[in-house]
Every structure is written in C-alpha cells, then in structure tokens.
Design a protein around this motif. Structure first.
Motif, PDB file in Angstrom:
ATOM      1  N   ASN A  48      47.896 -60.193  -7.931  1.00  0.00           N
ATOM      2  CA  ASN A  48      48.146 -60.675  -6.601  1.00  0.00           C
ATOM      3  C   ASN A  48      49.233 -60.043  -5.798  1.00  0.00           C
ATOM      4  OD1 ASN A  48      50.562 -61.984  -7.263  1.00  0.00           O
ATOM      5  ND2 ASN A  48      49.644 -64.120  -7.459  1.00  0.00           N
ATOM      6  N   GLY A  49      49.736 -58.968  -6.289  1.00  0.00           N
ATOM      7  CA  GLY A  49      50.819 -58.422  -5.556  1.00  0.00           C
ATOM      8  C   GLY A  49      52.139 -58.600  -6.009  1.00  0.00           C
ATOM      9  N   THR A  50      52.398 -59.743  -6.917  1.00  0.00           N
ATOM     10  CA  THR A  50      53.729 -60.167  -7.154  1.00  0.00           C
ATOM     11  C   THR A  50      54.516 -59.246  -8.025  1.00  0.00           C
ATOM     12  OG1 THR A  50      52.943 -62.314  -6.704  1.00  0.00           O
ATOM     13  CG2 THR A  50      55.034 -62.493  -7.926  1.00  0.00           C
ATOM     14  N   LYS A  51      53.555 -58.958  -9.115  1.00  0.00           N
ATOM     15  CA  LYS A  51      54.024 -58.020 -10.061  1.00  0.00           C
ATOM     16  C   LYS A  51      53.193 -56.864  -9.889  1.00  0.00           C
ATOM     17  CE  LYS A  51      55.725 -61.629 -13.208  1.00  0.00           C
ATOM     18  NZ  LYS A  51      55.616 -61.781 -14.583  1.00  0.00           N
ATOM     19  N   ILE A  52      53.834 -55.381 -10.457  1.00  0.00           N
ATOM     20  CA  ILE A  52      53.025 -54.371 -10.245  1.00  0.00           C
ATOM     21  C   ILE A  52      52.809 -53.821 -11.717  1.00  0.00           C
ATOM     22  CG2 ILE A  52      53.325 -51.968  -9.156  1.00  0.00           C
ATOM     23  CD1 ILE A  52      53.197 -54.245  -6.856  1.00  0.00           C
ATOM     24  N   PRO A  53      51.633 -53.716 -11.901  1.00  0.00           N
ATOM     25  CA  PRO A  53      51.072 -53.213 -13.352  1.00  0.00           C
ATOM     26  C   PRO A  53      51.262 -51.864 -13.457  1.00  0.00           C
ATOM     27  CG  PRO A  53      49.159 -53.474 -11.982  1.00  0.00           C
ATOM     28  CD  PRO A  53      50.340 -54.053 -11.119  1.00  0.00           C
ATOM     29  N   SER A  54      51.616 -51.254 -14.680  1.00  0.00           N
ATOM     30  CA  SER A  54      51.740 -49.847 -14.913  1.00  0.00           C
ATOM     31  C   SER A  54      50.584 -49.446 -15.769  1.00  0.00           C
ATOM     32  CB  SER A  54      52.891 -49.439 -15.450  1.00  0.00           C
ATOM     33  OG  SER A  54      53.399 -49.967 -16.590  1.00  0.00           O
ATOM     34  N   ARG A 110      44.137 -64.050  -1.316  1.00  0.00           N
ATOM     35  CA  ARG A 110      44.620 -63.153  -0.010  1.00  0.00           C
ATOM     36  C   ARG A 110      44.846 -61.634  -0.256  1.00  0.00           C
ATOM     37  NH1 ARG A 110      47.376 -67.773  -0.107  1.00  0.00           N
ATOM     38  NH2 ARG A 110      49.115 -66.925  -0.961  1.00  0.00           N
ATOM     39  N   TYR A 111      45.648 -61.387  -1.378  1.00  0.00           N
ATOM     40  CA  TYR A 111      45.747 -60.136  -1.789  1.00  0.00           C
ATOM     41  C   TYR A 111      44.797 -59.162  -1.460  1.00  0.00           C
ATOM     42  CZ  TYR A 111      48.029 -55.894  -4.010  1.00  0.00           C
ATOM     43  OH  TYR A 111      48.623 -54.679  -4.228  1.00  0.00           O
ATOM     44  N   PHE A 112      43.434 -59.366  -1.908  1.00  0.00           N
ATOM     45  CA  PHE A 112      42.524 -58.377  -1.921  1.00  0.00           C
ATOM     46  C   PHE A 112      41.786 -58.631  -0.480  1.00  0.00           C
ATOM     47  CE2 PHE A 112      42.756 -58.249  -6.732  1.00  0.00           C
ATOM     48  CZ  PHE A 112      42.532 -56.903  -6.783  1.00  0.00           C
ATOM     49  N   THR A 113      41.980 -59.692   0.148  1.00  0.00           N
ATOM     50  CA  THR A 113      41.290 -59.556   1.259  1.00  0.00           C
ATOM     51  C   THR A 113      41.973 -58.921   2.572  1.00  0.00           C
ATOM     52  OG1 THR A 113      40.533 -62.109   0.955  1.00  0.00           O
ATOM     53  CG2 THR A 113      40.605 -61.356   3.082  1.00  0.00           C
ATOM     54  N   THR A 114      43.566 -58.831   2.207  1.00  0.00           N
ATOM     55  CA  THR A 114      44.378 -58.160   3.217  1.00  0.00           C
ATOM     56  C   THR A 114      44.678 -56.693   2.866  1.00  0.00           C
ATOM     57  OG1 THR A 114      46.396 -58.984   2.347  1.00  0.00           O
ATOM     58  CG2 THR A 114      45.258 -60.204   4.073  1.00  0.00           C
ATOM     59  N   ASN A 115      43.960 -56.280   1.556  1.00  0.00           N
ATOM     60  CA  ASN A 115      44.530 -55.018   1.246  1.00  0.00           C
ATOM     61  C   ASN A 115      43.241 -54.403   0.425  1.00  0.00           C
ATOM     62  OD1 ASN A 115      47.674 -55.025   1.047  1.00  0.00           O
ATOM     63  ND2 ASN A 115      47.013 -56.978   0.072  1.00  0.00           N
ATOM     64  N   ASP A 116      42.979 -53.049   0.764  1.00  0.00           N
ATOM     65  CA  ASP A 116      41.879 -52.456   0.483  1.00  0.00           C
ATOM     66  C   ASP A 116      42.335 -51.855  -0.910  1.00  0.00           C
ATOM     67  OD1 ASP A 116      39.420 -50.977  -0.060  1.00  0.00           O
ATOM     68  OD2 ASP A 116      39.881 -49.770   1.264  1.00  0.00           O
ATOM     69  N   VAL A 117      42.300 -52.516  -2.095  1.00  0.00           N
ATOM     70  CA  VAL A 117      43.076 -52.165  -3.304  1.00  0.00           C
ATOM     71  C   VAL A 117      42.058 -52.189  -4.521  1.00  0.00           C
ATOM     72  CG1 VAL A 117      45.242 -52.324  -2.408  1.00  0.00           C
ATOM     73  CG2 VAL A 117      44.073 -54.144  -3.832  1.00  0.00           C
ATOM     74  N   LYS A 118      42.408 -51.554  -5.727  1.00  0.00           N
ATOM     75  CA  LYS A 118      42.027 -51.719  -6.827  1.00  0.00           C
ATOM     76  C   LYS A 118      43.275 -52.049  -7.609  1.00  0.00           C
ATOM     77  CE  LYS A 118      37.735 -49.461  -7.226  1.00  0.00           C
ATOM     78  NZ  LYS A 118      36.760 -48.575  -8.052  1.00  0.00           N
ATOM     79  N   VAL A 119      43.133 -52.860  -8.665  1.00  0.00           N
ATOM     80  CA  VAL A 119      44.698 -53.408  -9.277  1.00  0.00           C
ATOM     81  C   VAL A 119      44.323 -53.019 -10.775  1.00  0.00           C
ATOM     82  CG1 VAL A 119      46.283 -55.113  -9.980  1.00  0.00           C
ATOM     83  CG2 VAL A 119      45.239 -55.130  -7.858  1.00  0.00           C
ATOM     84  N   ILE A 120      45.267 -52.343 -11.298  1.00  0.00           N
ATOM     85  CA  ILE A 120      45.425 -51.685 -12.717  1.00  0.00           C
ATOM     86  C   ILE A 120      45.117 -53.003 -13.582  1.00  0.00           C
ATOM     87  CG2 ILE A 120      46.599 -50.479 -14.596  1.00  0.00           C
ATOM     88  CD1 ILE A 120      45.441 -48.721 -12.350  1.00  0.00           C
ATOM     89  N   HIS A 121      44.150 -52.828 -14.856  1.00  0.00           N
ATOM     90  CA  HIS A 121      44.159 -53.645 -15.965  1.00  0.00           C
ATOM     91  C   HIS A 121      44.568 -52.700 -17.018  1.00  0.00           C
ATOM     92  CE1 HIS A 121      42.443 -55.279 -19.362  1.00  0.00           C
ATOM     93  NE2 HIS A 121      42.311 -56.392 -18.856  1.00  0.00           N
ATOM     94  N   GLY A 122      45.565 -53.208 -18.026  1.00  0.00           N
ATOM     95  CA  GLY A 122      45.975 -52.274 -19.127  1.00  0.00           C
ATOM     96  C   GLY A 122      44.674 -51.435 -19.854  1.00  0.00           C
ATOM     97  N   GLY A 123      43.764 -52.200 -19.922  1.00  0.00           N
ATOM     98  CA  GLY A 123      42.886 -51.697 -21.147  1.00  0.00           C
ATOM     99  C   GLY A 123      41.732 -51.056 -20.190  1.00  0.00           C
ATOM    100  N   PHE A 124      41.292 -51.397 -18.903  1.00  0.00           N
ATOM    101  CA  PHE A 124      40.124 -51.080 -18.312  1.00  0.00           C
ATOM    102  C   PHE A 124      40.442 -50.217 -17.211  1.00  0.00           C
ATOM    103  CE2 PHE A 124      38.836 -55.827 -19.408  1.00  0.00           C
ATOM    104  CZ  PHE A 124      38.656 -55.363 -20.920  1.00  0.00           C
TER     105      PHE A 124
END
Length: 151
Positions: A48-54, A110-124
C-alpha cells in the motif's frame, strides 16, 4: 479459487477477524492471534506504499512460482517460516490491531487506484492489484485457518 478469503469483502473479512480469540492457540505454528494480525499488517504495508519492498530479480523460475502461487488453488503450506517473529507487539490489543489492518487494506485499495503500479512480491516478482488481491486472500486464509476461523 473461491475457497480463499475475499479481502475485497471487508464487512465479511472484518467479522471473521473479530472471531479471533486473543488467547487462542494456533493449530500449527508459534504465532499468537495478535502476532498474526500484526504480521498481516506488515505484509499489507508492503503493498500500500507504506513500506517499499526490494527485489533483485528476475530470478530463475519466478514466473513459474507466480503461476503456481497466484493462478492455482494451491494453499500456503503449514509451518512455513520466512521471517522471525518480532519481540514485542506494536498495538495495545487485538481489536486495535484488527482495526489497523482494515485501514491498511483501505490504503492498499487507494494506492493502486491512484498509482499505475505493480508491487514486488519477494518470490513472484511484480504483481498488479488483482494478483495481490488473490495473494492476500490466500495469505489471510492461511492464517485464519491457523486459528480455526475458516476451515
């Protein structure tokens, strides 16, 4: 994949979470109910944008893991340990933690509604909103089964 919790149905999800007994013993694993909820909060915050995955991918077999993890009815195995439990709880009680989890899920939407993003999953690797809905549903189901809230 309808045997998994629908995290988009927040009323039903909230009622399920409130069924947790703060003193319940897990059917497997070492988490207590509040630790489990705080773990889910932590994981949702990465989406949700609070923490940034690596992620240093792509890795060999990432797409295959994603296909099996997201697009099948496979469940998360019992007793899988990917991180240490924190020494202390963050929230004063289970109900407060549950309410925070619901807020984090709203922030996820809200994060995905207002941002055109994909978010990292550590395994996928990178996942879109709908893939995260599936994965969070599997993850929530795994832990709600751990405490007998769903079968």
């Amino acid at each position: 994949m309808n045997q998994f919790v629908d995290i988009t149905n927040r009323r039903v999800l909230y009622r399920m979470l409130l069924m947790l007994d703060p003193l319940a013993q897990p059917l497997w694993g070492k988490m207590k109910p509040q630790q489990m909820i705080e773990h889910l909060i932590d994981q949702v915050q990465y989406t949700n944008g609070t923490k940034i995955p690596s992620w240093d991918g792509p890795h060999e077999n990432t797409e295959g893991r994603k296909q099996r993890g997201i697009y099948t009815d496979s469940e998360i195995p019992h007793n899988i340990v990917l991180e240490q439990l924190p020494d202390a709880l963050t929230y004063p009680d289970l109900e407060t933690a549950i309410n925070q989890l619901m807020k984090e899920l709203d922030a996820f939407d809200r994060y995905f509604t207002t941002n055109d993003v994909k978010v990292i999953h550590g395994g996928f690797g990178p996942l879109n909103y709908y893939e995260w809905i599936i994965w969070h549903g599997k993850h929530f189901t795994h832990h709600l089964k751990q405490f007998g809230v769903v079968m």
